[in-house]
Design an enzyme around this catalytic site. Structure first.
Site, PDB file in Angstrom:
ATOM      1  N   CYS A  68       0.967  -1.143   0.099  1.00 29.06           N
ATOM      2  CA  CYS A  68       0.055  -0.205   0.015  1.00 29.06           C
ATOM      3  C   CYS A  68       0.735   1.280   0.029  1.00 29.06           C
ATOM      4  O   CYS A  68       1.369   1.551  -1.141  1.00 29.06           O
ATOM      5  CB  CYS A  68      -1.000  -0.070   1.174  1.00 29.06           C
ATOM      6  SG  CYS A  68      -2.408   1.248   0.995  1.00 29.06           S
TER       7      CYS A  68
ATOM      8  N   HIS B   4      -3.519  -5.621  -0.027  1.00 34.02           N
ATOM      9  CA  HIS B   4      -3.378  -5.890   1.492  1.00 34.02           C
ATOM     10  C   HIS B   4      -3.041  -7.438   1.689  1.00 34.02           C
ATOM     11  O   HIS B   4      -3.881  -7.913   2.418  1.00 34.02           O
ATOM     12  CB  HIS B   4      -4.136  -5.324   2.501  1.00 34.02           C
ATOM     13  CG  HIS B   4      -3.900  -3.832   2.463  1.00 34.02           C
ATOM     14  ND1 HIS B   4      -2.933  -3.177   3.131  1.00 34.02           N
ATOM     15  CD2 HIS B   4      -4.753  -2.716   1.816  1.00 34.02           C
ATOM     16  CE1 HIS B   4      -3.234  -1.927   3.239  1.00 34.02           C
ATOM     17  NE2 HIS B   4      -4.270  -1.712   2.034  1.00 34.02           N
TER      18      HIS B   4
ATOM     19  N   GLU C 139      -1.478  -8.905   3.993  1.00 38.41           N
ATOM     20  CA  GLU C 139      -1.328  -9.250   5.323  1.00 38.41           C
ATOM     21  C   GLU C 139      -2.579  -9.545   6.097  1.00 38.41           C
ATOM     22  O   GLU C 139      -2.792  -9.988   6.878  1.00 38.41           O
ATOM     23  CB  GLU C 139      -0.648  -7.733   6.074  1.00 38.41           C
ATOM     24  CG  GLU C 139      -1.565  -6.982   6.358  1.00 38.41           C
ATOM     25  CD  GLU C 139      -1.792  -5.642   5.023  1.00 38.41           C
ATOM     26  OE1 GLU C 139      -2.007  -4.607   5.211  1.00 38.41           O
ATOM     27  OE2 GLU C 139      -1.152  -6.064   3.862  1.00 38.41           O
TER      28      GLU C 139
END
Length: 241
Positions: A108, A215, A217
């Site tokens: 990001c 993202h 994660e």
């Protein structure tokens, strides 16, 4: 084989005056075979030099908007919260990473930072500057849960990202209001959204310099491509691949 030590750039809460971290950044590295270490937020040049030498690789995290001064623009009202110390720290550390050819993975803000520090520019606000121009209806800032994909990206053949994921397209999650307006010359667009926005970049002449706008994660536990990204990064930090 010894596990690589990977420096994770810290997040900062200006309201609580505190450092913090999303578990997914750390656990994504850990389950992929690395040892994540949250770095201090510092602009001390000697500390940053030592960190660059000590760590095997670096994860550049999401968070604050990149200061438009870094790409020679006035800050618009729609630009989000800035963090001068993060910009300074990451700018210095990034140059060390480039010179030492240490693996770096951006997520990001990390993608936006790589682009800016290599000479590119950003849309300060996609809804104001990009989406009216392209008439895009793609959701770039989704609501929770962030583990759910909301739009498609197309991968560029021949790039490191395509080689890692072994697919021409995939669905990704999305939580950002800025994006790449002008791609830095040293970078190659590795993935684009259906509205043309660049969603991933690679720097071909580095050992491992890659960044994505989405993202992983939030998705690595259930989404195989997200897990593959962490695994490829950790292997690069270990000297493989």
């Amino acid at each position: 084989m010894k596990k690589p030590m990977i420096g994770v750039l810290p997040l900062y809460d200006e309201h609580k005056v505190s450092y913090w971290m999303l578990p997914g950044y750390m656990k994504g590295i850990e389950v992929s075979g690395g040892i994540p270490v949250m770095l201090p937020l510092t602009t001390d040049s000697e500390i940053l030099w030592n960190l660059a030498q000590t760590m095997d690789g670096f994860l550049f995290t999401g968070g604050h908007d990149v200061n438009p001064e870094l790409y020679h623009e006035e800050t618009m009202e729609v630009c989000g919260t800035l963090c001068k110390d993060r910009d300074t720290m990451e700018s210095v550390l990034f140059q060390h990473v480039l010179q030492m050819d240490k693996p770096a993975f951006g997520i990001c803000r990390g993608l936006q930072l790589f682009n800016v520090l290599l000479g590119g520019a950003l849309y300060q606000d996609l809804p104001l500057q990009f989406q009216p121009e392209t008439r895009s209806s793609i959701i770039h800032k989704q609501k929770p849960p962030y583990s759910q994909p909301v739009h498609q990206v197309k991968l560029a053949e021949g790039t490191r990202l395509h080689q890692i994921l072994q697919t021409d397209s995939l669905r990704v999650n999305s939580y950002h209001h800025q994006g790449i307006k002008e791609l830095a010359k040293p970078l190659v667009a590795a993935a684009t959204a259906e509205d043309g926005l660049i969603e991933a970049v690679v720097m071909p002449n580095q050992r491992f310099m890659m960044a994505v706008q989405w993202h992983p994660e939030f998705m690595y536990q259930e989404d195989e491509p997200s897990f593959k990204l962490f695994t490829a990064f950790v292997k690069a930090c270990q000297g493989e691949g």
